[in-house]
Every structure is written in structure tokens, then in C-alpha cells.
Design a protein around this motif. Structure first.
Motif, PDB file in Angstrom:
ATOM      1  N   UNK A  92       0.922  -1.114   0.196  1.00 42.52           N
ATOM      2  CA  UNK A  92       0.013   0.023  -0.016  1.00 42.52           C
ATOM      3  C   UNK A  92       0.973   1.186  -0.045  1.00 42.52           C
ATOM      4  N   UNK A  93       2.084   1.367   0.772  1.00 47.62           N
ATOM      5  CA  UNK A  93       2.841   2.394   0.959  1.00 47.62           C
ATOM      6  C   UNK A  93       3.491   2.595  -0.491  1.00 47.62           C
ATOM      7  N   UNK A  94       3.935   1.511  -1.106  1.00 40.46           N
ATOM      8  CA  UNK A  94       4.534   1.929  -2.496  1.00 40.46           C
ATOM      9  C   UNK A  94       3.476   2.303  -3.439  1.00 40.46           C
ATOM     10  N   UNK A  95       2.256   1.899  -3.484  1.00 41.74           N
ATOM     11  CA  UNK A  95       1.342   2.262  -4.274  1.00 41.74           C
ATOM     12  C   UNK A  95       1.224   3.970  -4.013  1.00 41.74           C
ATOM     13  N   UNK A  96       1.024   4.304  -2.713  1.00 49.42           N
ATOM     14  CA  UNK A  96       0.733   5.631  -2.581  1.00 49.42           C
ATOM     15  C   UNK A  96       2.013   6.444  -2.975  1.00 49.42           C
ATOM     16  N   UNK A  97       3.322   5.985  -2.814  1.00 51.56           N
ATOM     17  CA  UNK A  97       4.356   6.821  -3.194  1.00 51.56           C
ATOM     18  C   UNK A  97       4.503   6.881  -4.812  1.00 51.56           C
ATOM     19  N   UNK A  98       4.317   5.869  -5.485  1.00 49.15           N
ATOM     20  CA  UNK A  98       4.003   5.583  -6.787  1.00 49.15           C
ATOM     21  C   UNK A  98       3.039   6.743  -7.245  1.00 49.15           C
ATOM     22  N   UNK A  99       2.068   6.879  -6.549  1.00 41.38           N
ATOM     23  CA  UNK A  99       0.925   7.848  -6.968  1.00 41.38           C
ATOM     24  C   UNK A  99       1.482   9.351  -6.794  1.00 41.38           C
ATOM     25  N   UNK A 100       1.954   9.370  -5.792  1.00 40.23           N
ATOM     26  CA  UNK A 100       2.629  10.725  -5.268  1.00 40.23           C
ATOM     27  C   UNK A 100       3.685  11.370  -6.189  1.00 40.23           C
ATOM     28  N   UNK A 101       4.532  10.358  -6.772  1.00 37.03           N
ATOM     29  CA  UNK A 101       5.671  10.509  -7.862  1.00 37.03           C
ATOM     30  C   UNK A 101       5.074  10.924  -9.140  1.00 37.03           C
ATOM     31  N   UNK A 102       3.983  10.395  -9.325  1.00 37.99           N
ATOM     32  CA  UNK A 102       3.135  10.691 -10.660  1.00 37.99           C
ATOM     33  C   UNK A 102       2.549  12.244 -10.587  1.00 37.99           C
ATOM     34  N   UNK A 103       2.111  12.281  -9.528  1.00 38.97           N
ATOM     35  CA  UNK A 103       1.465  13.776  -9.254  1.00 38.97           C
ATOM     36  C   UNK A 103       2.642  14.729  -9.447  1.00 38.97           C
ATOM     37  N   UNK A 104       3.539  14.656  -8.646  1.00 38.51           N
ATOM     38  CA  UNK A 104       4.617  15.685  -8.671  1.00 38.51           C
ATOM     39  C   UNK A 104       5.229  15.779 -10.107  1.00 38.51           C
ATOM     40  N   UNK A 105       5.206  14.486 -10.938  1.00 35.05           N
ATOM     41  CA  UNK A 105       6.016  14.535 -12.197  1.00 35.05           C
ATOM     42  C   UNK A 105       4.908  15.501 -13.121  1.00 35.05           C
ATOM     43  N   UNK A 106       3.785  15.033 -13.158  1.00 38.23           N
ATOM     44  CA  UNK A 106       2.700  15.896 -13.731  1.00 38.23           C
ATOM     45  C   UNK A 106       2.502  17.304 -13.376  1.00 38.23           C
ATOM     46  N   UNK A 107       2.833  17.819 -12.206  1.00 38.93           N
ATOM     47  CA  UNK A 107       3.030  19.268 -12.216  1.00 38.93           C
ATOM     48  C   UNK A 107       4.153  19.895 -12.511  1.00 38.93           C
ATOM     49  N   UNK A 108       5.251  19.237 -12.645  1.00 38.52           N
ATOM     50  CA  UNK A 108       6.477  19.731 -13.000  1.00 38.52           C
ATOM     51  C   UNK A 108       6.687  19.616 -14.330  1.00 38.52           C
TER      52      UNK A 108
END
Length: 60
Positions: free
Chosen positions: A44-60
Motif C-alpha cells: 500500500x505504501x509503495x502504491x501511494x508513493x508511486x501515485x505521489x511521484x506521478x502527481x509531482x511529475x505531472x505538475x512539473x
């Protein structure tokens, strides 16, 4: 003809080997459950971290 038996139940006194075996099996069972839940939490933590990385990447 009625037979009456005076069968007395003797309680089994647990010796050291039996106690060790019971504790070992209980310990193994607890360890397996802990591993199972730990794997679920890590997944679950890895899925959350992947999602956060995707959100940060899409913002920048």
C-alpha cells in the motif's frame, strides 16, 4: 449387568519439550501473520508513493 468404572482423568502435565514445541509453533504462526500484514502495508505504501511521484511529475 451394569458396569461401573471409576475412570479417573489424569491431567497431562506439560513437559519442557511439549511447552517448547507449542511456543515454537505459536511463534512461527505469529511471525507468518506479521509478515503477511507487513507485506500488505508495504505494498500500500509503495502504491501511494508511486501515485505521489506521478502527481509531482505531472505538475512539473
Amino acid at each position: 449387568m451394569s458396569e461401573q468404572s471409576s475412570h479417573k482423568h489424569h491431567h497431562h502435565h506439560e513437559d519442557y519439550a511439549s511447552r517448547f514445541k507449542r511456543r515454537s509453533l505459536l511463534s512461527i504462526a505469529i511471525r507468518r501473520k506479521a509478515e503477511k500484514y507487513l507485506k500488505i502495508v508495504l505494498f500500500i505504501l509503495s502504491v501511494i508513493m508511486i501515485a505521489l511521484v506521478a502527481v509531482v511529475y505531472s505538475m512539473g
